[in-house]
Design a protein around this motif. Structure first.
Motif, PDB file in Angstrom:
ATOM      1  N   GLU A  32       0.675  -1.418   0.031  1.00  0.00           N
ATOM      2  CA  GLU A  32      -0.020  -0.083   0.098  1.00  0.00           C
ATOM      3  C   GLU A  32       0.687   1.278  -0.001  1.00  0.00           C
ATOM      4  OE1 GLU A  32      -2.766  -0.273   3.310  1.00  0.00           O
ATOM      5  OE2 GLU A  32      -3.616  -2.116   2.471  1.00  0.00           O
ATOM      6  N   GLY A  33       2.140   1.257   0.184  1.00  0.00           N
ATOM      7  CA  GLY A  33       2.873   2.482   0.534  1.00  0.00           C
ATOM      8  C   GLY A  33       2.491   3.365   1.568  1.00  0.00           C
ATOM      9  N   MET A  34       1.838   2.906   2.546  1.00  0.00           N
ATOM     10  CA  MET A  34       1.451   3.595   3.552  1.00  0.00           C
ATOM     11  C   MET A  34       1.880   2.784   5.034  1.00  0.00           C
ATOM     12  SD  MET A  34      -0.282   5.751   2.139  1.00  0.00           S
ATOM     13  CE  MET A  34      -1.475   6.665   3.533  1.00  0.00           C
ATOM     14  N   VAL A  35       2.116   3.598   5.942  1.00  0.00           N
ATOM     15  CA  VAL A  35       2.659   3.106   7.263  1.00  0.00           C
ATOM     16  C   VAL A  35       1.590   3.700   8.299  1.00  0.00           C
ATOM     17  CG1 VAL A  35       4.320   3.471   9.144  1.00  0.00           C
ATOM     18  CG2 VAL A  35       5.097   3.084   6.830  1.00  0.00           C
ATOM     19  N   VAL A  36       1.453   2.799   9.240  1.00  0.00           N
ATOM     20  CA  VAL A  36       0.484   3.327  10.523  1.00  0.00           C
ATOM     21  C   VAL A  36       1.260   3.032  11.866  1.00  0.00           C
ATOM     22  CG1 VAL A  36      -1.643   2.886  11.744  1.00  0.00           C
ATOM     23  CG2 VAL A  36      -1.749   2.614   9.278  1.00  0.00           C
ATOM     24  N   ARG A  37       1.544   4.047  12.473  1.00  0.00           N
ATOM     25  CA  ARG A  37       2.414   4.190  13.702  1.00  0.00           C
ATOM     26  C   ARG A  37       1.589   3.248  14.808  1.00  0.00           C
ATOM     27  NH1 ARG A  37       4.771  10.122  14.782  1.00  0.00           N
ATOM     28  NH2 ARG A  37       5.854  10.412  12.533  1.00  0.00           N
ATOM     29  N   SER A  78      -2.742   6.967   8.436  1.00  0.00           N
ATOM     30  CA  SER A  78      -2.017   6.293   7.664  1.00  0.00           C
ATOM     31  C   SER A  78      -1.066   7.394   7.153  1.00  0.00           C
ATOM     32  CB  SER A  78      -2.460   5.563   6.195  1.00  0.00           C
ATOM     33  OG  SER A  78      -3.295   4.525   6.858  1.00  0.00           O
ATOM     34  N   VAL A  79       0.371   6.937   7.103  1.00  0.00           N
ATOM     35  CA  VAL A  79       1.367   8.015   6.448  1.00  0.00           C
ATOM     36  C   VAL A  79       2.067   7.432   5.310  1.00  0.00           C
ATOM     37  CG1 VAL A  79       3.650   9.308   7.119  1.00  0.00           C
ATOM     38  CG2 VAL A  79       1.731   8.780   8.890  1.00  0.00           C
ATOM     39  N   PRO A  80       2.127   8.335   4.276  1.00  0.00           N
ATOM     40  CA  PRO A  80       2.519   7.701   3.021  1.00  0.00           C
ATOM     41  C   PRO A  80       4.100   7.514   3.018  1.00  0.00           C
ATOM     42  CG  PRO A  80       2.093   9.970   2.530  1.00  0.00           C
ATOM     43  CD  PRO A  80       1.558   9.624   3.907  1.00  0.00           C
ATOM     44  N   VAL A  81       4.536   6.253   2.618  1.00  0.00           N
ATOM     45  CA  VAL A  81       6.106   6.484   2.467  1.00  0.00           C
ATOM     46  C   VAL A  81       6.470   5.992   1.141  1.00  0.00           C
ATOM     47  CG1 VAL A  81       6.456   6.020   4.909  1.00  0.00           C
ATOM     48  CG2 VAL A  81       5.849   4.127   3.442  1.00  0.00           C
ATOM     49  N   ASP A  82       7.824   6.413   0.712  1.00  0.00           N
ATOM     50  CA  ASP A  82       8.154   6.056  -0.719  1.00  0.00           C
ATOM     51  C   ASP A  82       9.801   5.443  -0.299  1.00  0.00           C
ATOM     52  OD1 ASP A  82       9.069   5.546  -3.374  1.00  0.00           O
ATOM     53  OD2 ASP A  82       9.251   7.871  -3.732  1.00  0.00           O
TER      54      ASP A  82
END
Length: 353
Positions: free
Chosen positions: A140-145, A151-155
């Motif tokens: 998904e390219g997303m991180v949940v702390r 959700s935080v997008p990450v590349d």
């Protein structure tokens, strides 16, 4: 949940410039460097396999330096020192109050590496629960702390390394099959330093230059005898051992020329009379090891010794079953059956994924 320790980001002793130089000159290593140049511009994940100390992080740093992400962060994390309790918080981050001791919010290493490259060393030791969450991030390219619903997008480009074949762990259920497929887009195998003799002296010169600078020495060179000893030694500890030997040698060397007698190899691996490589010394080391195992009362000693013999012969024969059988004086069928039992050879049955 206790407060997680500071994440174990690997800090190479080498400077960034030295690490990125990637001075490998052996033909096998040059072939890998050519592959790096081809895959560097892409965002493909890369799996590096090889024994401990073969230079997997050097390759990962060089790949990052060649990529379009070179101006963004390169984050190296050793998964082998994570406990299961801390792994999720360290990789994915946490919010304030997510657990006891979480006094403030903290970004995980996936967020820190956003736009750049995340190198996960010893990925084979990542807890299964964290593997599951990492699969979702890759999809998904997303991180949940931890402790958050946002959700935080990450590349991030993921480079992983393992000294254990992940295929074997997938077969035993110790590693997620879908995660393996995500990580194994490009696979590069680094041979032991003993099988890449052309890399030894270039690495020696790299380490001499780096540690001479750090220790405030002037120019330092190798004597011909020192060069011969360095290239003749088998380096069971690979590049890590080589670096430690050069560092120690420069600590005691003062005249600008490293002599054969200055090298501290013998201090690391037994007395010099066992370093000459003759059959007698090899047999003496084997007898000494067997006596030690017998005195310790090891269980199933006969089977353990045989297992070690099969694994060693298979590795030295470059994973060629016919050569291994010839070396051991056994039939290929006997060798193959034993290697399958040991997990060195994986048999794919029809109908399996």
């Amino acid at each position: 949940m206790p407060t997680p320790p500071h994440a174990p980001v690997i800090a190479l002793p080498l400077s960034a410039d030295a690490a990125q130089a990637c001075v490998f000159e052996d033909p096998q290593s040059k072939a890998i460097l050519k592959q790096l140049q081809r895959i560097a511009p892409s965002a493909a994940n890369v799996l590096l396999v090889g024994d401990t100390g073969t230079g997997k992080e050097l390759i990962a740093r060089h790949l990052h330096a060649l990529s379009t992400r070179r101006a963004e962060p390169f984050v190296a994390v050793d998964c082998g020192v994570f406990s299961e309790l801390h792994a999720e918080a360290e990789l994915f981050g946490h919010e304030k109050g997510a657990f006891t001791g979480a006094l403030s919010s903290k970004a995980g290493w996936l967020e820190v590496a956003h736009g750049g490259t995340l190198f996960l060393d010893e990925i084979n030791q990542l807890p299964m629960s964290v593997q599951t969450k990492l699969v979702r991030v890759l999809q998904e390219g997303m991180v949940v702390r931890l402790g958050s619903r946002r959700s935080v997008p990450v590349d991030v480009r993921i480079i992983t390394a393992s000294h254990v074949p992940l295929e074997r762990l997938v077969q035993t259920g110790a590693f997620r099959r879908d995660l393996f497929y995500h990580l194994n887009v490009v696979k590069l195998e680094l041979k032991p330093l003993q099988q890449r003799p052309g890399d030894i002296l270039p690495l020696v010169r790299l380490f001499i230059g780096e540690y001479s600078r750090r220790l405030g020495h002037g120019p330092v060179r190798l004597s011909p005898a020192a060069e011969r000893r360095l290239t003749a030694y088998p380096w069971p500890g690979n590049i890590r051992e080589l670096e430690n030997v050069i560092h120690r040698t420069l600590l005691i060397s003062r005249n600008g020329v490293i002599q054969d007698s200055d090298l501290s190899i013998a201090y690391l691996h037994g007395p010099p009379d066992l370093q000459d490589g003759s059959d007698d010394s090899a047999e003496a080391r084997l007898q000494q090891a067997l006596e030690q195992l017998c005195s310790q009362g090891e269980e199933d000693l006969h089977e353990k010794v045989e297992d070690s013999l099969f694994r060693t012969a298979y590795r030295l024969c470059h994973h060629n079953q016919v050569r291994t059988a010839s070396l051991l004086g056994l039939s290929r069928n006997v060798v193959r059956a034993r290697l399958i039992k040991l997990g060195e050879v994986v048999v794919h049955h029809r109908g399996e994924d």
